[in-house]
Design a protein around this motif. Structure first.
Motif, PDB file in Angstrom:
ATOM      1  N   GLU A 117       0.813  -1.212   0.000  1.00  0.00           N
ATOM      2  CA  GLU A 117       0.000   0.000   0.000  1.00  0.00           C
ATOM      3  C   GLU A 117       0.849   1.265   0.000  1.00  0.00           C
ATOM      4  O   GLU A 117       2.046   1.232   0.240  1.00  0.00           O
ATOM      5  N   GLN A 118       0.164   2.381  -0.248  1.00  0.00           N
ATOM      6  CA  GLN A 118       0.816   3.679  -0.154  1.00  0.00           C
ATOM      7  C   GLN A 118       1.114   3.943   1.311  1.00  0.00           C
ATOM      8  O   GLN A 118       0.252   3.783   2.176  1.00  0.00           O
ATOM      9  N   ILE A 119       2.360   4.354   1.595  1.00  0.00           N
ATOM     10  CA  ILE A 119       2.766   4.577   2.979  1.00  0.00           C
ATOM     11  C   ILE A 119       3.133   6.027   3.270  1.00  0.00           C
ATOM     12  O   ILE A 119       3.246   6.412   4.433  1.00  0.00           O
ATOM     13  N   ALA A 120       3.334   6.830   2.224  1.00  0.00           N
ATOM     14  CA  ALA A 120       3.739   8.214   2.454  1.00  0.00           C
ATOM     15  C   ALA A 120       3.424   9.066   1.233  1.00  0.00           C
ATOM     16  O   ALA A 120       3.179   8.549   0.140  1.00  0.00           O
ATOM     17  N   GLU A 121       3.456  10.375   1.467  1.00  0.00           N
ATOM     18  CA  GLU A 121       3.265  11.345   0.393  1.00  0.00           C
ATOM     19  C   GLU A 121       4.161  12.540   0.686  1.00  0.00           C
ATOM     20  O   GLU A 121       4.438  12.864   1.842  1.00  0.00           O
ATOM     21  N   ARG A 122       4.591  13.185  -0.393  1.00  0.00           N
ATOM     22  CA  ARG A 122       5.450  14.363  -0.256  1.00  0.00           C
ATOM     23  C   ARG A 122       5.174  15.298  -1.412  1.00  0.00           C
ATOM     24  O   ARG A 122       4.981  14.874  -2.550  1.00  0.00           O
ATOM     25  N   VAL A 123       5.145  16.601  -1.136  1.00  0.00           N
ATOM     26  CA  VAL A 123       5.052  17.627  -2.173  1.00  0.00           C
ATOM     27  C   VAL A 123       6.328  18.450  -2.068  1.00  0.00           C
ATOM     28  O   VAL A 123       6.672  18.940  -0.991  1.00  0.00           O
ATOM     29  N   GLN A 124       7.019  18.569  -3.199  1.00  0.00           N
ATOM     30  CA  GLN A 124       8.320  19.215  -3.192  1.00  0.00           C
ATOM     31  C   GLN A 124       8.497  20.029  -4.459  1.00  0.00           C
ATOM     32  O   GLN A 124       8.142  19.570  -5.541  1.00  0.00           O
ATOM     33  N   GLU A 125       9.019  21.234  -4.328  1.00  0.00           N
ATOM     34  CA  GLU A 125       9.370  22.032  -5.493  1.00  0.00           C
ATOM     35  C   GLU A 125      10.862  21.869  -5.737  1.00  0.00           C
ATOM     36  O   GLU A 125      11.671  22.080  -4.829  1.00  0.00           O
ATOM     37  N   HIS A 126      11.217  21.431  -6.950  1.00  0.00           N
ATOM     38  CA  HIS A 126      12.620  21.229  -7.291  1.00  0.00           C
ATOM     39  C   HIS A 126      12.762  21.123  -8.807  1.00  0.00           C
ATOM     40  O   HIS A 126      11.775  20.913  -9.515  1.00  0.00           O
ATOM     41  N   PRO A 127      14.002  21.246  -9.323  1.00  0.00           N
ATOM     42  CA  PRO A 127      14.194  21.149 -10.772  1.00  0.00           C
ATOM     43  C   PRO A 127      14.167  19.700 -11.253  1.00  0.00           C
ATOM     44  O   PRO A 127      14.702  18.808 -10.599  1.00  0.00           O
ATOM     45  N   VAL A 128      13.515  19.466 -12.373  1.00  0.00           N
ATOM     46  CA  VAL A 128      13.529  18.179 -13.073  1.00  0.00           C
ATOM     47  C   VAL A 128      13.880  18.485 -14.519  1.00  0.00           C
ATOM     48  O   VAL A 128      13.178  19.256 -15.175  1.00  0.00           O
ATOM     49  N   ALA A 129      14.970  17.891 -14.984  1.00  0.00           N
ATOM     50  CA  ALA A 129      15.458  18.131 -16.346  1.00  0.00           C
ATOM     51  C   ALA A 129      15.571  19.627 -16.641  1.00  0.00           C
ATOM     52  O   ALA A 129      15.193  20.099 -17.709  1.00  0.00           O
ATOM     53  N   GLY A 130      16.044  20.374 -15.652  1.00  0.00           N
ATOM     54  CA  GLY A 130      16.280  21.796 -15.835  1.00  0.00           C
ATOM     55  C   GLY A 130      15.069  22.693 -15.668  1.00  0.00           C
ATOM     56  O   GLY A 130      15.175  23.908 -15.773  1.00  0.00           O
ATOM     57  N   GLN A 131      13.893  22.119 -15.386  1.00  0.00           N
ATOM     58  CA  GLN A 131      12.678  22.910 -15.210  1.00  0.00           C
ATOM     59  C   GLN A 131      12.180  22.784 -13.772  1.00  0.00           C
ATOM     60  O   GLN A 131      12.065  21.677 -13.237  1.00  0.00           O
ATOM     61  N   GLN A 132      11.880  23.907 -13.149  1.00  0.00           N
ATOM     62  CA  GLN A 132      11.343  23.902 -11.790  1.00  0.00           C
ATOM     63  C   GLN A 132       9.904  23.379 -11.827  1.00  0.00           C
ATOM     64  O   GLN A 132       9.091  23.848 -12.635  1.00  0.00           O
ATOM     65  N   VAL A 133       9.576  22.402 -10.980  1.00  0.00           N
ATOM     66  CA  VAL A 133       8.236  21.816 -10.936  1.00  0.00           C
ATOM     67  C   VAL A 133       7.782  21.680  -9.486  1.00  0.00           C
ATOM     68  O   VAL A 133       8.586  21.730  -8.556  1.00  0.00           O
ATOM     69  N   ARG A 134       6.491  21.512  -9.347  1.00  0.00           N
ATOM     70  CA  ARG A 134       5.895  21.163  -8.049  1.00  0.00           C
ATOM     71  C   ARG A 134       5.562  19.684  -8.144  1.00  0.00           C
ATOM     72  O   ARG A 134       4.627  19.288  -8.829  1.00  0.00           O
ATOM     73  N   GLN A 135       6.373  18.851  -7.497  1.00  0.00           N
ATOM     74  CA  GLN A 135       6.228  17.397  -7.624  1.00  0.00           C
ATOM     75  C   GLN A 135       5.391  16.843  -6.474  1.00  0.00           C
ATOM     76  O   GLN A 135       5.657  17.112  -5.315  1.00  0.00           O
ATOM     77  N   ILE A 136       4.381  16.070  -6.829  1.00  0.00           N
ATOM     78  CA  ILE A 136       3.544  15.374  -5.852  1.00  0.00           C
ATOM     79  C   ILE A 136       3.932  13.904  -5.929  1.00  0.00           C
ATOM     80  O   ILE A 136       3.737  13.254  -6.959  1.00  0.00           O
ATOM     81  N   GLU A 137       4.527  13.401  -4.853  1.00  0.00           N
ATOM     82  CA  GLU A 137       5.030  12.034  -4.829  1.00  0.00           C
ATOM     83  C   GLU A 137       4.191  11.181  -3.880  1.00  0.00           C
ATOM     84  O   GLU A 137       3.897  11.601  -2.767  1.00  0.00           O
ATOM     85  N   ARG A 138       3.865   9.976  -4.333  1.00  0.00           N
ATOM     86  CA  ARG A 138       3.250   8.972  -3.473  1.00  0.00           C
ATOM     87  C   ARG A 138       4.233   7.818  -3.369  1.00  0.00           C
ATOM     88  O   ARG A 138       4.747   7.336  -4.374  1.00  0.00           O
ATOM     89  N   TYR A 139       4.488   7.392  -2.122  1.00  0.00           N
ATOM     90  CA  TYR A 139       5.443   6.329  -1.842  1.00  0.00           C
ATOM     91  C   TYR A 139       4.689   5.044  -1.495  1.00  0.00           C
ATOM     92  O   TYR A 139       3.765   5.061  -0.675  1.00  0.00           O
TER      93      TYR A 139
END
Length: 153
Positions: A67-89
């Motif tokens: 099952e999903q055990i965690a979530e994180r929202v992080q702003e960081h560069p991906v391939a040179g572009q700044q994004v707001r990443q929503i991660e489910r672990y």
């Protein structure tokens, strides 16, 4: 609210039978260790993305997706572009011999992989993402998977 593009990502907290966690060394952003995973493809759900990413990054075929055990929202560069990443672990169980990076189909910026003990995670001076991974693993060892998923920073 951030005006950055949103990137949805699925990540795997892969534990072996000795409760070591699999981390990958990524070359981007100055180099760091992180759990396997990546962005969702069009129309793809999080569980399917976790399994695809494990095949692509570490050649994993036989894993037990939990099952999903965690979530994180992080702003960081991906391939040179700044994004707001929503991660489910998601919690994934696998044997160490079921992971074969030589069979990875799309290793992208992965430079190496390594199984880490909780003690090694707690004592490393290297950058490891997500922050709080050691505490999450200690909690899983002591109490099992968290329900509902925890929020990581």
């Amino acid at each position: 609210m951030s005006s950055l593009p949103v990137r949805e990502a699925a990540r795997a907290v892969v534990l072996d039978t000795d409760l070591r966690v699999l981390l990958l060394r990524y070359a981007e952003n100055g180099g760091f260790w992180a759990t396997p995973g990546g962005s969702l493809e069009s129309g793809e759900g999080y569980p399917a993305a976790v399994l695809r990413e494990l095949r692509e990054e570490v050649g994993a075929e036989k894993v037990d997706l939990g099952e999903q055990i965690a979530e994180r929202v992080q702003e960081h560069p991906v391939a040179g572009q700044q994004v707001r990443q929503i991660e489910r672990y998601f919690l994934v169980r696998a044997s160490a011999d079921g992971i074969d990076p030589s069979k990875a189909t799309q290793p992208d910026t992965v430079r190496s992989s390594r199984w880490w003990t909780l003690t090694e995670l707690r004592s490393t001076t290297e950058t490891v993402y997500p922050l709080g991974l050691a505490e999450l693993l200690a909690d899983i060892r002591a109490h099992g998977a968290p329900c509902p998923p925890v929020i990581l920073h």
